[in-house]
Motif scaffolding. Structure first.
Motif, PDB file in Angstrom:
ATOM      1  N   SER A  89       0.879  -1.162   0.000  1.00  0.00           N
ATOM      2  CA  SER A  89       0.000   0.000   0.000  1.00  0.00           C
ATOM      3  C   SER A  89       0.919   1.213   0.000  1.00  0.00           C
ATOM      4  O   SER A  89       1.224   1.798   1.010  1.00  0.00           O
ATOM      5  N   ASP A  90       1.378   1.564  -1.205  1.00  0.00           N
ATOM      6  CA  ASP A  90       2.374   2.624  -1.265  1.00  0.00           C
ATOM      7  C   ASP A  90       1.819   3.911  -1.839  1.00  0.00           C
ATOM      8  O   ASP A  90       2.541   4.689  -2.414  1.00  0.00           O
ATOM      9  N   CYS A  91       0.507   4.140  -1.710  1.00  0.00           N
ATOM     10  CA  CYS A  91       0.042   5.450  -2.156  1.00  0.00           C
ATOM     11  C   CYS A  91      -0.179   6.371  -0.967  1.00  0.00           C
ATOM     12  O   CYS A  91      -0.321   5.924   0.167  1.00  0.00           O
ATOM     13  N   VAL A  92      -0.139   7.655  -1.243  1.00  0.00           N
ATOM     14  CA  VAL A  92      -0.253   8.667  -0.196  1.00  0.00           C
ATOM     15  C   VAL A  92      -1.246   9.738  -0.654  1.00  0.00           C
ATOM     16  O   VAL A  92      -1.576   9.810  -1.840  1.00  0.00           O
ATOM     17  N   VAL A  93      -1.681  10.549   0.277  1.00  0.00           N
ATOM     18  CA  VAL A  93      -2.593  11.643  -0.051  1.00  0.00           C
ATOM     19  C   VAL A  93      -1.941  12.542  -1.106  1.00  0.00           C
ATOM     20  O   VAL A  93      -0.760  12.861  -1.006  1.00  0.00           O
ATOM     21  N   GLY A  94      -2.712  12.890  -2.128  1.00  0.00           N
ATOM     22  CA  GLY A  94      -2.192  13.709  -3.227  1.00  0.00           C
ATOM     23  C   GLY A  94      -1.861  12.874  -4.453  1.00  0.00           C
ATOM     24  O   GLY A  94      -1.665  13.420  -5.539  1.00  0.00           O
ATOM     25  N   ASP A  95      -1.797  11.564  -4.287  1.00  0.00           N
ATOM     26  CA  ASP A  95      -1.515  10.699  -5.436  1.00  0.00           C
ATOM     27  C   ASP A  95      -2.695  10.666  -6.399  1.00  0.00           C
ATOM     28  O   ASP A  95      -3.855  10.690  -5.977  1.00  0.00           O
ATOM     29  N   ARG A 132       4.895  14.089  -9.191  1.00  0.00           N
ATOM     30  CA  ARG A 132       5.645  15.316  -9.456  1.00  0.00           C
ATOM     31  C   ARG A 132       6.650  15.529  -8.327  1.00  0.00           C
ATOM     32  O   ARG A 132       7.765  15.982  -8.528  1.00  0.00           O
ATOM     33  N   ASN A 133       6.244  15.237  -7.136  1.00  0.00           N
ATOM     34  CA  ASN A 133       7.144  15.318  -5.972  1.00  0.00           C
ATOM     35  C   ASN A 133       6.536  14.505  -4.838  1.00  0.00           C
ATOM     36  O   ASN A 133       5.364  14.106  -4.897  1.00  0.00           O
ATOM     37  N   LEU A 134       7.334  14.261  -3.817  1.00  0.00           N
ATOM     38  CA  LEU A 134       6.870  13.503  -2.642  1.00  0.00           C
ATOM     39  C   LEU A 134       7.622  14.050  -1.437  1.00  0.00           C
ATOM     40  O   LEU A 134       8.847  14.092  -1.430  1.00  0.00           O
ATOM     41  N   LEU A 135       6.876  14.487  -0.442  1.00  0.00           N
ATOM     42  CA  LEU A 135       7.527  14.944   0.789  1.00  0.00           C
ATOM     43  C   LEU A 135       7.505  13.809   1.802  1.00  0.00           C
ATOM     44  O   LEU A 135       6.445  13.262   2.096  1.00  0.00           O
ATOM     45  N   PHE A 136       8.679  13.454   2.292  1.00  0.00           N
ATOM     46  CA  PHE A 136       8.734  12.365   3.265  1.00  0.00           C
ATOM     47  C   PHE A 136       9.898  12.560   4.216  1.00  0.00           C
ATOM     48  O   PHE A 136      10.782  13.379   3.996  1.00  0.00           O
ATOM     49  N   ARG A 137       9.845  11.818   5.307  1.00  0.00           N
ATOM     50  CA  ARG A 137      10.971  11.787   6.224  1.00  0.00           C
ATOM     51  C   ARG A 137      11.405  10.337   6.333  1.00  0.00           C
ATOM     52  O   ARG A 137      10.619   9.414   6.111  1.00  0.00           O
ATOM     53  N   ASP A 170      13.225   8.016   9.046  1.00  0.00           N
ATOM     54  CA  ASP A 170      13.813   7.784  10.358  1.00  0.00           C
ATOM     55  C   ASP A 170      14.708   6.555  10.265  1.00  0.00           C
ATOM     56  O   ASP A 170      14.867   5.969   9.205  1.00  0.00           O
ATOM     57  N   GLU A 171      15.261   6.155  11.387  1.00  0.00           N
ATOM     58  CA  GLU A 171      16.225   5.061  11.327  1.00  0.00           C
ATOM     59  C   GLU A 171      15.592   3.787  10.755  1.00  0.00           C
ATOM     60  O   GLU A 171      16.192   3.102   9.941  1.00  0.00           O
ATOM     61  N   TRP A 172      14.374   3.493  11.178  1.00  0.00           N
ATOM     62  CA  TRP A 172      13.781   2.214  10.790  1.00  0.00           C
ATOM     63  C   TRP A 172      12.626   2.328   9.824  1.00  0.00           C
ATOM     64  O   TRP A 172      12.196   1.363   9.237  1.00  0.00           O
ATOM     65  N   LYS A 173      12.044   3.519   9.707  1.00  0.00           N
ATOM     66  CA  LYS A 173      10.893   3.586   8.809  1.00  0.00           C
ATOM     67  C   LYS A 173      10.837   4.890   8.014  1.00  0.00           C
ATOM     68  O   LYS A 173      11.379   5.912   8.423  1.00  0.00           O
ATOM     69  N   THR A 174      10.184   4.795   6.875  1.00  0.00           N
ATOM     70  CA  THR A 174       9.961   5.963   6.027  1.00  0.00           C
ATOM     71  C   THR A 174       8.520   6.388   6.195  1.00  0.00           C
ATOM     72  O   THR A 174       7.615   5.555   6.189  1.00  0.00           O
ATOM     73  N   LYS A 175       8.323   7.698   6.360  1.00  0.00           N
ATOM     74  CA  LYS A 175       6.960   8.207   6.521  1.00  0.00           C
ATOM     75  C   LYS A 175       6.718   9.245   5.432  1.00  0.00           C
ATOM     76  O   LYS A 175       7.356  10.292   5.408  1.00  0.00           O
ATOM     77  N   SER A 176       5.804   8.913   4.519  1.00  0.00           N
ATOM     78  CA  SER A 176       5.458   9.863   3.459  1.00  0.00           C
ATOM     79  C   SER A 176       4.378  10.801   3.958  1.00  0.00           C
ATOM     80  O   SER A 176       3.401  10.367   4.561  1.00  0.00           O
ATOM     81  N   PHE A 177       4.541  12.089   3.713  1.00  0.00           N
ATOM     82  CA  PHE A 177       3.523  13.053   4.141  1.00  0.00           C
ATOM     83  C   PHE A 177       2.455  13.215   3.054  1.00  0.00           C
ATOM     84  O   PHE A 177       1.271  13.040   3.321  1.00  0.00           O
ATOM     85  N   ALA A 178       2.869  13.570   1.851  1.00  0.00           N
ATOM     86  CA  ALA A 178       1.919  13.775   0.757  1.00  0.00           C
ATOM     87  C   ALA A 178       2.698  13.918  -0.543  1.00  0.00           C
ATOM     88  O   ALA A 178       3.908  14.157  -0.530  1.00  0.00           O
ATOM     89  N   ALA A 179       1.977  13.772  -1.668  1.00  0.00           N
ATOM     90  CA  ALA A 179       2.608  13.840  -2.989  1.00  0.00           C
ATOM     91  C   ALA A 179       1.966  14.929  -3.842  1.00  0.00           C
ATOM     92  O   ALA A 179       0.854  15.375  -3.558  1.00  0.00           O
ATOM     93  N   ASN A 180       2.676  15.328  -4.890  1.00  0.00           N
ATOM     94  CA  ASN A 180       2.157  16.270  -5.891  1.00  0.00           C
ATOM     95  C   ASN A 180       1.731  17.602  -5.274  1.00  0.00           C
ATOM     96  O   ASN A 180       0.623  18.090  -5.511  1.00  0.00           O
ATOM     97  N   ALA A 186      13.007  17.911  -1.880  1.00  0.00           N
ATOM     98  CA  ALA A 186      11.901  17.477  -2.732  1.00  0.00           C
ATOM     99  C   ALA A 186      11.523  18.547  -3.756  1.00  0.00           C
ATOM    100  O   ALA A 186      10.660  18.319  -4.601  1.00  0.00           O
ATOM    101  N   GLY A 187      12.139  19.737  -3.653  1.00  0.00           N
ATOM    102  CA  GLY A 187      11.867  20.808  -4.613  1.00  0.00           C
ATOM    103  C   GLY A 187      10.499  21.452  -4.434  1.00  0.00           C
ATOM    104  O   GLY A 187       9.846  21.802  -5.413  1.00  0.00           O
ATOM    105  N   ILE A 188      10.063  21.612  -3.193  1.00  0.00           N
ATOM    106  CA  ILE A 188       8.738  22.170  -2.921  1.00  0.00           C
ATOM    107  C   ILE A 188       8.874  23.560  -2.281  1.00  0.00           C
ATOM    108  O   ILE A 188       9.585  23.727  -1.284  1.00  0.00           O
ATOM    109  N   VAL A 189       8.203  24.547  -2.864  1.00  0.00           N
ATOM    110  CA  VAL A 189       8.205  25.923  -2.347  1.00  0.00           C
ATOM    111  C   VAL A 189       7.670  25.921  -0.910  1.00  0.00           C
ATOM    112  O   VAL A 189       6.630  25.318  -0.637  1.00  0.00           O
TER     113      VAL A 189
END
Ligand SMILES: Nc1nc2c(ncn2[C@@H]2O[C@H](COP(=O)(O)OP(=O)(O)OP(=O)(O)O)[C@@H](O)[C@H]2O)c(=O)[nH]1
Ligand SMILES: [Mg+2]
Ligand SMILES: [Zn+2]
Length: 299
Positions: free
Chosen positions: A39-45, A65-70, A72-82, A111-114
């Motif tokens: 389940s690799d989709c995020v809000v904005g997809d 177009r872009n994806l904002l995420f962080r 951490d040591e053990w996991k990736t957390k995507s915030f939103a895309a596009n 991520a190249g986001i203003v």
């Protein structure tokens, strides 16, 4: 023609663990599950989906177009895309962590986001201190918008309207800074849950627990995305050698370093350290750089 082009297109407007809310171009919202295990989709997809009973199945996620995420040591957390832009919210109270703020800015730069900073709760006593702590960010070219979202809502709305018009804007920031208050101000029927600070801090609880897309207008041309407050903000996706270039105040001086591969720690002839000594880069920003660099080295 890609094999999914015949399927309906939809916008992911909310995620709840393993299922998603997908909005059709007509504005209908369908409860969807991803096909298969991942389940690799995020809000904005933008997704391709098809009906399955009275629900839907997501078959394909369109390129982002872009994806904002962080990371951490053990996991990736995507915030939103596009996203068209990011607002990082901090407040006069609770006192914000400059490290967390800088990390959010580095992630968005990468991520190249203003990005703009919103300093909320201008009605509180802590505002002078908070404003002073943000002065270096204004100097490095980041706009700081000072608001009192709850105390002076009309003024806040007038400031925000031109910034948000026609854009998909993610609102990000630590818990209790007023992200949901901002959403409710700009989206009258949003009814995003707003928490009392004392309660939120005492229990370590976040009032908002999932990311949610809201249209601010009936034409669905402007959107605000509410997100849960963050505490940790890992940047393991960043290449250590690129870190300084993602911090505008440091970037301005890396051309002065004697060595092209300077890490700005102890090399002779370092332009960044010279700028710290002159006061052109603040001690705290340099400390944050070293702190993140040390984390990246420990991979
Ligand atoms: N004094 C003051 N308080 C405000 C202002 N704006 C928002 N608040 C209060 O700050 C508290 C937290 O607001 P929320 O909007 O729930 O914060 P949040 O960022 O969404 O928090 P999480 O969902 O936990 O991440 C609430 O009690 C708001 O009423 C303001 O301009 N001044
Ligand atoms: Mg919230
Ligand atoms: Zn250097």
């Amino acid at each position: 023609m890609a094999k999914f082009d015949a399927l309906d297109i939809g916008l992911v407007v909310a995620g709840h663990g393993r299922h998603y809310s997908v909005e059709t171009p007509e504005g209908r919202r369908v409860h969807c599950h991803p096909r298969g295990k991942k389940s690799d989709c995020v809000v904005g997809d933008r997704v391709r989906w098809q009906t399955s009973g009275d629900e839907g199945v997501i078959e394909h996620v369109e390129p982002r177009r872009n994806l904002l995420f962080r990371q951490d040591e053990w996991k990736t957390k995507s915030f939103a895309a596009n996203l068209d832009q990011l607002l990082v919210l901090v407040a006069a109270d609770p006192v914000f962590s400059e490290s967390q703020l800088s990390r959010a800015l580095i992630a968005s730069e990468s991520a190249g986001i203003v990005t703009r900073i919103v300093l909320n709760k201008a009605d509180l006593d802590g505002i002078g201190t908070a404003r002073a702590r943000l002065a270096p960010y204004t100097r490095m070219g980041i706009e700081v918008v000072e608001l009192a979202l709850r105390a002076r809502p009309d003024e806040a709305r007038a400031r925000l309207e031109p910034i948000l018009r026609g854009q998909a804007t993610l609102v990000l920031g630590p818990s209790g800074t007023g992200k949901s208050t901002l959403i409710n101000l700009m989206v009258p029927d949003a009814r995003a849950q707003v928490g009392e600070v004392s309660q939120a801090l005492n229990s370590g609880r976040h009032t908002t627990t999932s990311t949610q897309w809201y249209w601010t207008d009936a034409q669905r041309s402007s959107a605000l995305i509410d997100s849960p407050g963050f505490q940790e903000f890992g940047l393991r996706q960043i290449d250590a050698a690129e870190l300084a270039a993602l911090m505008p105040d440091l970037r301005a001086h890396i051309g002065d370093c004697r060595f092209y591969n300077c890490t700005h720690r102890q090399e002779p002839g370092c332009g960044v350290r010279a700028a710290v000594e002159r006061g052109d880069i603040t001690e705290s920003r340099y400390r944050i750089y070293l702190e993140i660099l040390a984390e990246l080295g420990r991979r």
